[in-house]
Design a protein around this motif. Structure first.
Motif, short mmCIF file in Angstrom:
data_model
loop_
_atom_site.label_atom_id
_atom_site.label_comp_id
_atom_site.label_asym_id
_atom_site.label_seq_id
_atom_site.Cartn_x
_atom_site.Cartn_y
_atom_site.Cartn_z
N CYS A 232 -70.35 50.98 72.56
CA CYS A 232 -70.02 50.31 71.10
C CYS A 232 -71.23 51.05 70.01
CB CYS A 232 -70.24 48.79 71.08
SG CYS A 232 -70.07 48.19 69.26
N LEU A 233 -72.57 51.02 70.71
CA LEU A 233 -73.48 51.78 69.82
C LEU A 233 -73.27 53.09 69.92
CD1 LEU A 233 -76.53 49.60 71.21
CD2 LEU A 233 -75.60 49.33 69.03
N ASP A 234 -72.50 53.90 70.64
CA ASP A 234 -72.36 55.04 70.37
C ASP A 234 -71.65 55.55 69.21
OD1 ASP A 234 -73.49 56.26 72.50
OD2 ASP A 234 -71.79 55.86 73.94
N TYR A 235 -70.81 54.43 68.75
CA TYR A 235 -70.15 55.01 67.44
C TYR A 235 -70.65 54.04 66.49
CZ TYR A 235 -67.00 51.18 69.48
OH TYR A 235 -66.54 49.99 69.93
N ALA A 236 -70.86 52.74 66.42
CA ALA A 236 -71.39 52.02 65.67
C ALA A 236 -72.59 52.30 64.80
CB ALA A 236 -71.81 50.44 66.32
N CYS A 237 -73.49 53.03 65.35
CA CYS A 237 -74.79 53.47 64.53
C CYS A 237 -74.19 54.87 63.64
CB CYS A 237 -75.72 54.09 65.63
SG CYS A 237 -76.78 52.77 66.36
N ASP A 238 -73.32 55.41 64.11
CA ASP A 238 -72.87 56.48 63.24
C ASP A 238 -72.14 55.83 61.96
OD1 ASP A 238 -73.54 58.53 64.87
OD2 ASP A 238 -71.66 58.83 65.99
N PHE A 239 -71.65 54.83 62.12
CA PHE A 239 -70.96 54.06 60.72
C PHE A 239 -71.79 53.75 59.70
CE2 PHE A 239 -67.51 52.56 63.75
CZ PHE A 239 -66.75 53.82 63.82
N LEU A 240 -73.23 53.77 60.40
CA LEU A 240 -74.34 53.38 59.22
C LEU A 240 -75.16 54.23 58.60
CD1 LEU A 240 -75.63 50.35 61.46
CD2 LEU A 240 -74.16 50.14 59.54
N PRO A 241 -75.66 54.04 57.40
CA PRO A 241 -76.17 55.18 56.75
C PRO A 241 -77.47 55.72 57.36
CG PRO A 241 -75.97 53.28 55.23
CD PRO A 241 -75.60 52.83 56.70
N ILE A 242 -77.80 57.15 57.39
CA ILE A 242 -78.89 57.84 57.94
C ILE A 242 -80.09 57.04 57.43
CG2 ILE A 242 -80.05 59.90 58.43
CD1 ILE A 242 -77.09 61.27 58.77
N HIS A 243 -80.16 56.96 56.14
CA HIS A 243 -81.29 56.70 55.30
C HIS A 243 -81.77 55.30 55.05
CE1 HIS A 243 -78.00 56.57 52.48
NE2 HIS A 243 -78.55 55.74 51.81
N LYS A 244 -81.05 54.52 56.12
CA LYS A 244 -81.73 53.07 56.02
C LYS A 244 -81.93 52.56 57.42
CE LYS A 244 -80.33 52.10 51.64
NZ LYS A 244 -79.22 51.26 50.93
N PRO A 245 -82.74 51.61 57.66
CA PRO A 245 -83.06 51.05 58.96
C PRO A 245 -81.68 50.51 59.73
CG PRO A 245 -84.43 50.20 57.36
CD PRO A 245 -83.30 50.98 56.76
#
Length: 379
Positions: A232-245
């Protein structure tokens, strides 16, 4: 929030951001301080021995006890607990999940009964933020609708819709407060969606539109396997902004931390280091040991030969074994200091490895060492 990325290797990141009570460097593990302080420790232990400046406190528990009126009189949790580092407070969504029969979510919020006295209460998105303003949280998590796994697509969709509505109400209320009075609290949204790709994507798209200071990945470590969580994290992180925690809530083992850092997660919390410590499980550089076992009765070595924590510098396995067997309260403090120091050293080492472009080697070596069974060699 001033957020910057100092280094990357693959998806692993070394970042920093500034909060009202100091700069936070990631990857970071946040010790859990449910009542505003870490169980068994005090603020001096945190500042002197753990040397960390971000811990997690529990909105639900602090609302019930000591209550927002007292926290306002004390001018926030920092003064009340005498810890002047940063606090992140959760939203109460997990308590609604864990209280089960004593909590009922609706489109307007969560109705629940106190686990202390059975009294009735209601958390709306605005109410949660008002509690967190009284606490003076440096990072305020908004109210979310957490779902255990496995769950149907219908239940996941309801959770996403409700969480998105609450997120919109929360950010609008917070932005109005920023305009009306000077506040330095930051605000994070919480992605839901279980382990379903489309659901995660939908939740992320709804929340990212609203421009929060940071984003959490919720609804994991609630019934799925570690392999499912990683996928799940393999794609979930990609859905979130690069410039935010990016904050993964409620995770986990040392192995979990390493695997999730590798997938782009910046922040973690979990009760495991302190809870396991109280129940005789000690984390070491070469696997876990169970200090109640008889093999430690005459073992005059530190808990972990590679550890530089207060406990390992001053006490032996034999002494910790004696304290645990004697039900001495001081055992909880010493064991908790060690386990938390171990977790904090692990993520600090991860940050340094990413900065030095040695992350892949660091992760491989740490995962290998953590699989060693110390106790099997002592039999």
């Amino acid at each position: 929030m001033n957020f910057s990325i100092q280094a990357t290797q693959g998806n692993a990141r070394a970042c920093s951001f500034e909060l009202a009570h100091g700069i936070v460097q990631t990857p970071i593990f946040m010790p859990v301080g449910t009542q505003g302080i870490i169980k068994g420790l005090d603020s001096i232990d945190i500042k002197t021995f753990l040397q960390t400046n971000l811990i997690l406190a529990n909105t639900y528990h602090l609302y019930l006890r000591p209550g927002i009126d007292l926290l306002q009189q004390a001018h926030g949790i920092h003064n009340f607990a005498n810890f002047h580092g940063n606090y992140l407070t959760d939203s109460g969504g997990f308590q609604a999940f864990s209280l089960s029969g004593n909590a009922k979510p609706s489109d307007d919020g969560i109705a629940f009964k106190s686990h202390i006295d059975g009294s009735s209460h209601f958390f709306s998105p605005k109410k949660v933020l008002d509690i967190e303003y009284a606490i003076n949280s440096d990072i305020m998590m908004i109210l979310d609708d957490l779902v255990g796994l496995p769950a149907s697509k219908g239940r996941l969709l309801d959770s996403i819709k409700r969480t998105s509505i609450w997120a919109k109400q929360s950010i609008e209320y917070h932005n109005r407060n920023k305009q009306e009075r000077e506040i330095k609290n930051t605000i994070f949204a919480i992605m839901q969606g279980g382990i379903d790709y489309e659901m995660r994507k939908r939740s992320a798209m709804d929340l990212v539109e609203l421009e929060f200071d940071g984003y959490a990945i919720g609804g994991l470590a609630v019934g799925e396997s570690s392999e499912e969580m990683y996928a799940c994290l393999d794609y979930a992180c990609d859905f979130l902004p690069i410039h935010k925690p990016r904050y993964l809530m409620g995770v986990g083992t040392p192995e979990n931390l390493l695997e999730c850092i590798d997938r782009g997660v910046d922040m973690f919390d979990c009760v495991m280091p302190t809870r396991n410590a109280r129940n005789a499980t000690i984390f070491t550089s070469y696997g876990k040991l169970h200090i109640k076992n008889a093999c430690y009765k005459n073992d005059f070595t530190p808990l972990d030969l590679e550890c530089q924590c207060y406990t390992c510098k001053n006490y032996t396995r034999a002494y910790l074994h004696h304290l645990f067997r004697s039900a001495e309260i001081s055992y909880h403090r010493l064991a908790s200091l060690h386990n938390l120091s171990f977790y904090l050293a692990l993520v600090r080492g991860a940050r340094e490895a990413i900065m030095q472009q040695e992350w892949n080697h660091y992760k491989k070596e740490k995962l290998r060492d953590l699989q060693i069974n110390l106790e099997s060699k002592m039999k």
